[in-house]
Write a protein that holds these residues in place. Structure first.
Motif, PDB file in Angstrom:
ATOM      1  N   MET A   1      49.405  28.304  45.476  1.00  0.00           N
ATOM      2  CA  MET A   1      48.010  28.767  45.519  1.00  0.00           C
ATOM      3  C   MET A   1      47.602  29.383  44.188  1.00  0.00           C
ATOM      4  SD  MET A   1      48.703  32.057  47.960  1.00  0.00           S
ATOM      5  CE  MET A   1      50.124  31.350  48.771  1.00  0.00           C
ATOM      6  N   ILE A   2      46.300  29.486  44.034  1.00  0.00           N
ATOM      7  CA  ILE A   2      45.740  30.143  42.856  1.00  0.00           C
ATOM      8  C   ILE A   2      45.080  31.426  43.330  1.00  0.00           C
ATOM      9  CG2 ILE A   2      43.713  30.021  41.347  1.00  0.00           C
ATOM     10  CD1 ILE A   2      44.447  27.053  40.916  1.00  0.00           C
ATOM     11  N   ALA A   3      45.424  32.543  42.700  1.00  0.00           N
ATOM     12  CA  ALA A   3      44.806  33.826  43.086  1.00  0.00           C
ATOM     13  C   ALA A   3      43.976  34.347  41.923  1.00  0.00           C
ATOM     14  CB  ALA A   3      45.890  34.828  43.470  1.00  0.00           C
ATOM     15  N   ARG A   4      42.701  34.540  42.192  1.00  0.00           N
ATOM     16  CA  ARG A   4      41.825  35.204  41.212  1.00  0.00           C
ATOM     17  C   ARG A   4      41.447  36.536  41.826  1.00  0.00           C
ATOM     18  NH1 ARG A   4      37.739  31.051  38.351  1.00  0.00           N
ATOM     19  NH2 ARG A   4      37.125  33.006  37.446  1.00  0.00           N
ATOM     20  N   LEU A   5      42.281  37.518  41.578  1.00  0.00           N
ATOM     21  CA  LEU A   5      42.092  38.807  42.232  1.00  0.00           C
ATOM     22  C   LEU A   5      40.943  39.550  41.577  1.00  0.00           C
ATOM     23  CD1 LEU A   5      45.854  39.735  42.578  1.00  0.00           C
ATOM     24  CD2 LEU A   5      44.358  38.673  44.269  1.00  0.00           C
ATOM     25  N   PRO A   6      40.183  40.321  42.380  1.00  0.00           N
ATOM     26  CA  PRO A   6      39.042  41.028  41.798  1.00  0.00           C
ATOM     27  C   PRO A   6      39.527  42.177  40.933  1.00  0.00           C
ATOM     28  CG  PRO A   6      39.346  41.670  44.066  1.00  0.00           C
ATOM     29  CD  PRO A   6      40.389  40.630  43.779  1.00  0.00           C
ATOM     30  N   ASN A   7      38.913  42.360  39.818  1.00  0.00           N
ATOM     31  CA  ASN A   7      39.148  43.514  38.971  1.00  0.00           C
ATOM     32  C   ASN A   7      40.615  43.947  38.881  1.00  0.00           C
ATOM     33  OD1 ASN A   7      38.852  45.680  37.409  1.00  0.00           O
ATOM     34  ND2 ASN A   7      37.689  46.925  38.873  1.00  0.00           N
ATOM     35  N   THR A   8      41.405  43.174  38.199  1.00  0.00           N
ATOM     36  CA  THR A   8      42.830  43.510  38.077  1.00  0.00           C
ATOM     37  C   THR A   8      43.055  44.724  37.164  1.00  0.00           C
ATOM     38  OG1 THR A   8      42.859  41.644  36.569  1.00  0.00           O
ATOM     39  CG2 THR A   8      44.030  41.365  38.633  1.00  0.00           C
ATOM     40  N   ASP A   9      41.935  45.364  36.710  1.00  0.00           N
ATOM     41  CA  ASP A   9      42.092  46.578  35.887  1.00  0.00           C
ATOM     42  C   ASP A   9      42.459  47.778  36.770  1.00  0.00           C
ATOM     43  OD1 ASP A   9      41.171  44.897  33.966  1.00  0.00           O
ATOM     44  OD2 ASP A   9      39.114  45.635  34.023  1.00  0.00           O
ATOM     45  N   ARG A  10      42.109  47.693  38.071  1.00  0.00           N
ATOM     46  CA  ARG A  10      42.410  48.826  38.955  1.00  0.00           C
ATOM     47  C   ARG A  10      43.901  48.820  39.306  1.00  0.00           C
ATOM     48  NH1 ARG A  10      43.058  49.472  44.223  1.00  0.00           N
ATOM     49  NH2 ARG A  10      42.293  47.470  44.995  1.00  0.00           N
ATOM     50  N   PRO A  11      44.544  50.000  39.240  1.00  0.00           N
ATOM     51  CA  PRO A  11      45.974  50.021  39.563  1.00  0.00           C
ATOM     52  C   PRO A  11      46.211  49.514  40.984  1.00  0.00           C
ATOM     53  CG  PRO A  11      45.265  52.166  38.715  1.00  0.00           C
ATOM     54  CD  PRO A  11      44.026  51.341  38.894  1.00  0.00           C
ATOM     55  N   GLY A  12      47.231  48.688  41.151  1.00  0.00           N
ATOM     56  CA  GLY A  12      47.637  48.304  42.504  1.00  0.00           C
ATOM     57  C   GLY A  12      47.059  47.028  43.048  1.00  0.00           C
TER      58      GLY A  12
ATOM     59  N   PHE B   1      46.391  34.043  38.682  1.00  0.00           N
ATOM     60  CA  PHE B   1      47.823  33.862  38.969  1.00  0.00           C
ATOM     61  C   PHE B   1      48.064  32.563  39.731  1.00  0.00           C
ATOM     62  CE2 PHE B   1      46.889  38.365  38.757  1.00  0.00           C
ATOM     63  CZ  PHE B   1      47.808  38.797  37.814  1.00  0.00           C
ATOM     64  N   LEU B   2      49.117  31.883  39.302  1.00  0.00           N
ATOM     65  CA  LEU B   2      49.600  30.750  40.088  1.00  0.00           C
ATOM     66  C   LEU B   2      50.750  31.300  40.908  1.00  0.00           C
ATOM     67  CD1 LEU B   2      49.503  27.568  40.464  1.00  0.00           C
ATOM     68  CD2 LEU B   2      51.528  27.543  39.036  1.00  0.00           C
TER      69      LEU B   2
ATOM     70  N   ALA C   1      38.375  34.661  49.853  1.00  0.00           N
ATOM     71  CA  ALA C   1      37.417  34.630  48.740  1.00  0.00           C
ATOM     72  C   ALA C   1      38.105  34.474  47.392  1.00  0.00           C
ATOM     73  CB  ALA C   1      36.572  35.897  48.746  1.00  0.00           C
ATOM     74  N   GLU C   2      39.318  34.997  47.281  1.00  0.00           N
ATOM     75  CA  GLU C   2      39.940  34.964  45.950  1.00  0.00           C
ATOM     76  C   GLU C   2      41.162  34.053  45.835  1.00  0.00           C
ATOM     77  OE1 GLU C   2      41.123  39.226  47.482  1.00  0.00           O
ATOM     78  OE2 GLU C   2      39.245  38.145  47.252  1.00  0.00           O
ATOM     79  N   VAL C   3      41.570  33.470  46.965  1.00  0.00           N
ATOM     80  CA  VAL C   3      42.751  32.594  46.890  1.00  0.00           C
ATOM     81  C   VAL C   3      42.362  31.152  47.210  1.00  0.00           C
ATOM     82  CG1 VAL C   3      44.969  32.042  47.939  1.00  0.00           C
ATOM     83  CG2 VAL C   3      44.422  34.398  47.405  1.00  0.00           C
ATOM     84  N   LYS C   4      42.808  30.249  46.348  1.00  0.00           N
ATOM     85  CA  LYS C   4      42.569  28.830  46.614  1.00  0.00           C
ATOM     86  C   LYS C   4      43.914  28.155  46.883  1.00  0.00           C
ATOM     87  CE  LYS C   4      41.262  24.915  44.059  1.00  0.00           C
ATOM     88  NZ  LYS C   4      40.821  24.430  42.787  1.00  0.00           N
ATOM     89  N   LEU C   5      43.987  27.495  48.033  1.00  0.00           N
ATOM     90  CA  LEU C   5      45.231  26.821  48.411  1.00  0.00           C
ATOM     91  C   LEU C   5      45.308  25.470  47.699  1.00  0.00           C
ATOM     92  CD1 LEU C   5      47.659  26.718  50.401  1.00  0.00           C
ATOM     93  CD2 LEU C   5      46.102  25.590  52.016  1.00  0.00           C
ATOM     94  N   LEU C   6      46.431  25.230  47.028  1.00  0.00           N
ATOM     95  CA  LEU C   6      46.592  23.921  46.367  1.00  0.00           C
ATOM     96  C   LEU C   6      47.407  22.960  47.220  1.00  0.00           C
ATOM     97  CD1 LEU C   6      47.256  24.906  42.645  1.00  0.00           C
ATOM     98  CD2 LEU C   6      45.136  24.144  43.689  1.00  0.00           C
TER      99      LEU C   6
END
Ligand SMILES: C=C(O[C@@H]1C=C(C(=O)O)C=C[C@H]1O)C(=O)O
Length: 357
Positions: A278-289, A323-324, A345-350
Motif C-alpha cells: 500500500m501507499i500511505a500519504r499520512l497527514p502532516n507528518t511534522d506532528r510527533p507520532g 511511504f510504501l 483517506a490516506e492509504v491506497k491499496l496496490l
C-alpha cells in the motif's frame, strides 16, 4: 535393463503424459469459457500456488520443489495462453533480468513486449497495450529501484504478483585489454551491486560508469563500442554478441532482485500466504507520532510489516514524504481491512498477492 527397453518405457510414459496434458487443457479451456461468461480474470496466481503446494506436499518422487515449480509454471502459462493469449511488457531489451523474471511467471509461450524504460512498462499497462507489465522493484543488497517505486504513486495500477530471481552479473566487452576500456555501461543500481569488482579491477584507471535504462541496454551499447564494457546478464551478453570476460562479479553471491507484475484493477483472492502493498500519504507528518501511530495499528493486530520505504512527496521546497508499506496478509483479512478502513483517506491499496518468500 537395456537402454532400448528403458527408452521404450519413457516413450510409453510420454504418450500418457501428452494424453493427460491434453485432457488437462480441455478442462482449462472450459474454465476459460466459464471465466469469459462471468468476465472473470484468467490469471489466478493464488490458484496456481494452491496447486503447487498440494503437489509438493504429496510428492514422494525424485522431483524437488524447484523442479515441480518449473514444470507446472510452464503448464499454467501454456494453459492461460489457451484461455486467452495475453501480452506481457517488461523492461528490455531482451535478455534483461526483468525478461527472465517475466518468463519465470508467464512461460516461454506468452507474447512479450520489450520496452526501453520502467515508465514505458507502466504506461503500456495503463493504456491497455498489454495486460501485464513486469518491472524490478528492489534488490536485496542495494535496496529499491526508486523509479519503479515512484511510478507506483504516480500511476493507478495494481500488483497482480511478485517474482524473485537470483542475479549474477557478467563483465562483457569487445575490448582486448581492460586498459582500452573508457566506458562501462549498466543500470545505476547494478554498478552498486558490483562495486568490489569495479574498485579492484579499475583502481587508478580512468573509466567512466555510464548508467543506462537497463542492463541489457548496457550489453547492446557495449556491442556497438569496442572501448566500452557492460555489467549485464550472461544471456544479454550472448544475445548481443559481447564476449564475457568475467562472470559472477556481484558483491554478494546471494544477490537477488524482486520484480512486480503490474496490471489494471487486478484483485487476487486470498491464498493463505499473501502479502499486501500500500501507499500511505499520512497527514502532516511534522506532528510527533503520526507515523508511529499508524504503524502501531499493525503492531496491535500483530500484522508483520515486511517493508517500509519513504519517498519524497516533491511538494515544492519541503522535505515531506509518502511511504510504501508492505505487510503480511490479505486486504480482506478482517484486521488488515480495519486498518485500511480507518485510513481510507490516506492509504491506497496496490494489491494483495501470493508471497514468494
Ligand atoms: C485454469 C485456470 O486458469 C489459469 C490456469 C491455471 C491452471 O492451469 O491450472 C490455474 C490458474 C489460472 O491462472 C483456473 O483458474 O483454474
Amino acid at each position: 535393463m537395456s537402454l532400448e527397453s528403458l527408452r521404450n518405457q519413457i516413450d510409453t510414459l510420454d504418450d500418457q503424459l501428452l494424453n493427460l496434458l491434453n485432457q488437462r487443457m480441455e478442462l482449462v479451456r472450459r474454465v476459460g469459457e466459464l471465466k469469459r461468461s462471468t468476465n472473470a480474470v484468467i490469471y489466478r496466481p493464488e490458484r496456481e500456488k494452491q496447486i503447487l503446494d498440494r503437489l509438493h506436499e504429496q510428492n514422494n518422487g525424485l522431483l524437488n520443489r524447484e523442479a515441480i515449480e518449473a514444470i507446472f509454471l510452464e503448464i499454467f502459462a501454456v494453459s492461460r495462453n489457451l484461455e486467452l493469449p495475453e501480452r506481457v511488457a517488461y523492461l528490455g531489451p531482451e535478455g534483461s533480468f526483468t525478461h527472465q523474471a517475466a518468463e519465470s511467471r508467464f512461460g516461454a509461450m506468452s507474447t512479450y513486449v520489450a520496452l526501453p524504460t520502467i515508465r514505458s512498462v507502466f504506461e503500456s499497462v495503463e493504456t491497455g497495450r498489454v495486460r501485464f507489465g513486469v518491472v524490478p522493484i528492489e534488490n536485496n543488497q542495494e535496496g529499491v529501484v526508486s523509479e519503479a517505486v515512484d511510478l507506483l504513486l504516480e500511476k493507478d495500477l495494481t500488483i497482480a504478483a511478485e517474482a524473485q530471481i537470483p542475479v549474477h552479473f557478467t563483465f562483457a566487452t569487445k575490448a582486448e585489454n581492460l586498459t582500452d576500456i573508457t566506458h562501462i555501461y549498466s543500470k545505476d543500481i547494478a554498478f552498486r551491486q558490483c562495486s568490489k569488482f569495479l574498485n579492484d579491477s579499475f583502481d587508478g584507471l580512468k573509466v567512466e560508469q555510464v548508467p543506462v535504462e537497463s542492463t541489457s541496454k548496457a550489453a547492446k551499447m557495449a556491442a556497438q563500442n569496442p572501448n566500452s564494457a557492460a555489467l549485464c546478464s550472461t544471456i544479454a551478453a550472448k544475445l548481443f554478441g559481447v564476449p564475457i570476460l568475467f562472470g559472477n562479479i556481484e558483491d554478494s553471491n546471494l544477490n537477488r532482485t524482486r520484480f512486480l507484475i503490474l496490471a489494471k484493477d487486478f484483485v487476487n483472492q486470498p491464498s493463505g500466504r499473501d502479502k499486501t502493498t500500500m501507499i500511505a500519504r499520512l497527514p502532516n507528518t511534522d506532528r510527533p507520532g503520526v507515523l508511529a501511530e499508524f504503524l502501531q495499528e499493525f503492531n496491535l493486530r500483530r500484522i508483520n510489516i515486511t517493508k517500509i520505504e519513504s519517498r519524497p512527496l516533491r511538494e515544492g521546497a519541503t522535505f515531506r514524504y509518502w511511504f510504501l508499506l508492505e505487510c503480511e496478509g490479505h486486504a480482506t483479512d478482517p484486521d488488515l481491512q480495519e486498518i485500511l478502513n480507518h485510513h481510507a483517506a490516506e492509504v491506497k491499496l496496490l494489491g494483495s498477492y501470493v508471497r514468494v518468500s
